[in-house]
Design an enzyme around this catalytic site. Structure first.
Site, short mmCIF file in Angstrom:
data_model
loop_
_atom_site.label_atom_id
_atom_site.label_comp_id
_atom_site.label_asym_id
_atom_site.label_seq_id
_atom_site.Cartn_x
_atom_site.Cartn_y
_atom_site.Cartn_z
N HIS A 30 10.95 85.91 -84.15
CA HIS A 30 9.89 86.71 -83.55
C HIS A 30 9.27 87.74 -85.04
CE1 HIS A 30 7.82 89.19 -80.89
NE2 HIS A 30 7.35 89.86 -82.09
N HIS A 53 5.45 89.77 -74.63
CA HIS A 53 6.50 90.49 -74.69
C HIS A 53 5.41 91.66 -73.65
CE1 HIS A 53 4.80 94.35 -77.49
NE2 HIS A 53 5.17 95.21 -76.13
#
Ligand code: DOR
Ligand code: ZN
Length: 335
Positions: A13, A134
């Site tokens: 990420h 998210h």
């Protein structure tokens, strides 16, 4: 001297931005990582095949490395099956942002209406494209991740063949979700293993530790540490290293993001060593991700030793976490 060699470390990420910022930060990751999952929240977001291939080329050019793979992502929208079939070899995940919850997420999902998302999520399941999420609502800031758990449950149960990654988890609630659904996985950052809200705002405000999701309570950090240190097979390292220029962080209206790319492996060694778990670091920073994503990373060996490393005050225009401080571990060699 104590040393450890990590093979093919991966950062699952990462924010690299574009233009001058990309030129500054990309080499800092490609130096010590074999690959990284690159977030698509550019302005405008990455939503087409041309944008993916153009961005990948600019990343490769900025790294100047031949032993680093940028794993590309698309910004979630409701895409057609035909489009996903066409793009499936260029990306490994699609990143879903609820609209407005963080930096450059305005074009994200405004409401989680399963029926309107069904074609996209079913096609992703069939094509083996991972859904990276998210996971925050727009509720009270400390509760946003916990409130999002019902969305994860809805996604995981409606699309059982879809691999869903709960990105940068910060709460015990998220850790507990991991074992409830076979198809839920998670990334954990290094800063969320180290800090709580107290470090961000308990004394003088520390803008360089401000990120989304915000660091939570000691009890949450303990839960994250437990699964990271044991290298729980469903968790992977994802730095969420997110560069913002110094003037934008040290200002009224500080943007969310902690810049850790150049110090992530050193800090992970320090944490795993302090808990006597260095042997599990390889799985946390590489093996689990390769298995979960079904990728075979570029060969690279990174040797770190327990020798002090002085963190620079700034990289280009970006202030790193731990700027000006001394870390316990440093990178000795990259082969
Ligand atoms: O702190 C964060 N910064 N969290 C995110 O989700 C986005 C990121 C960024 O792009 O700056
Ligand atoms: Zn991120």
């Amino acid at each position: 001297m104590k040393t450890v060699t990590l093979t093919m470390p991966l950062d699952m990420h990462l924010h690299l931005r574009d233009g001058e910022m990309l030129e500054t930060v990309a080499p800092l990751t490609s130096y010590s990582f074999s690959g990284a999952l690159v977030m698509p929240n550019l302005v405008p977001p990455v939503t087409t095949k041309e944008m993916v291939s153009g961005y990948k080329e600019r990343i490769l050019h900025a790294t100047g490395a031949d032993d680093f793979e940028p794993y590309m992502t698309l910004f979630y929208q409701n895409y057609s099956r035909a489009f996903l079939e066409e793009i499936k070899d260029d990306i490994i995940a699609i990143k879903l942002y609820p609209s407005g919850v963080t930096t450059n997420s305005e074009g994200g999902v405004a409401s989680f209406d399963i029926e309107s998302m069904r074609e996209t999520l079913e096609a992703m399941s069939d094509l083996g494209i991972v859904l990276s999420v998210h996971g925050e609502t727009n509720g009270f800031v400390m509760d946003r991740e916990a409130e999002f758990m019902s969305v994860y449950e809805m996604l995981a149960s409606n699309f059982p063949r879809l691999k869903i990654v709960m990105e940068h988890i910060t709460t015990r609630d998220a850790v507990e979700m991991l074992d409830k659904y076979d198809n839920l996985y998670a990334t954990i950052t290094v800063h969320h293993l180290m800090i709580t809200l107290d470090d961000v705002a308990g004394g003088l405000l520390r803008p360089h530790l401000f990120c989304k999701p915000i660091a939570k309570r000691p009890n949450d950090r303990e839960a994250l540490l437990k699964v990271a240190l044991e290298a729980h097979p469903k968790v992977m390292f994802g730095s969420d290293s997110a560069p913002h220029p110094k003037h934008a962080k040290e200002s009224c209206g500080c943007g969310a993001g902690v810049f850790t790319a150049p110090i992530a492996l050193q800090l992970l060694c320090e944490i795993f060593d302090a808990h006597g778990k260095l042997d599990n670091l390889q799985a946390f920073v590489s093996d689990n991700a390769q298995r979960i994503y079904g990728i075979c990373a570029e060969y690279k060996e990174v040797t770190l030793s327990k020798r002090e490393f002085h963190v620079p005050d700034i990289y280009g225009s970006v202030v790193p976490m731990k700027a000006g401080e001394t870390l316990k571990w440093s990178i000795e060699r990259v082969d």
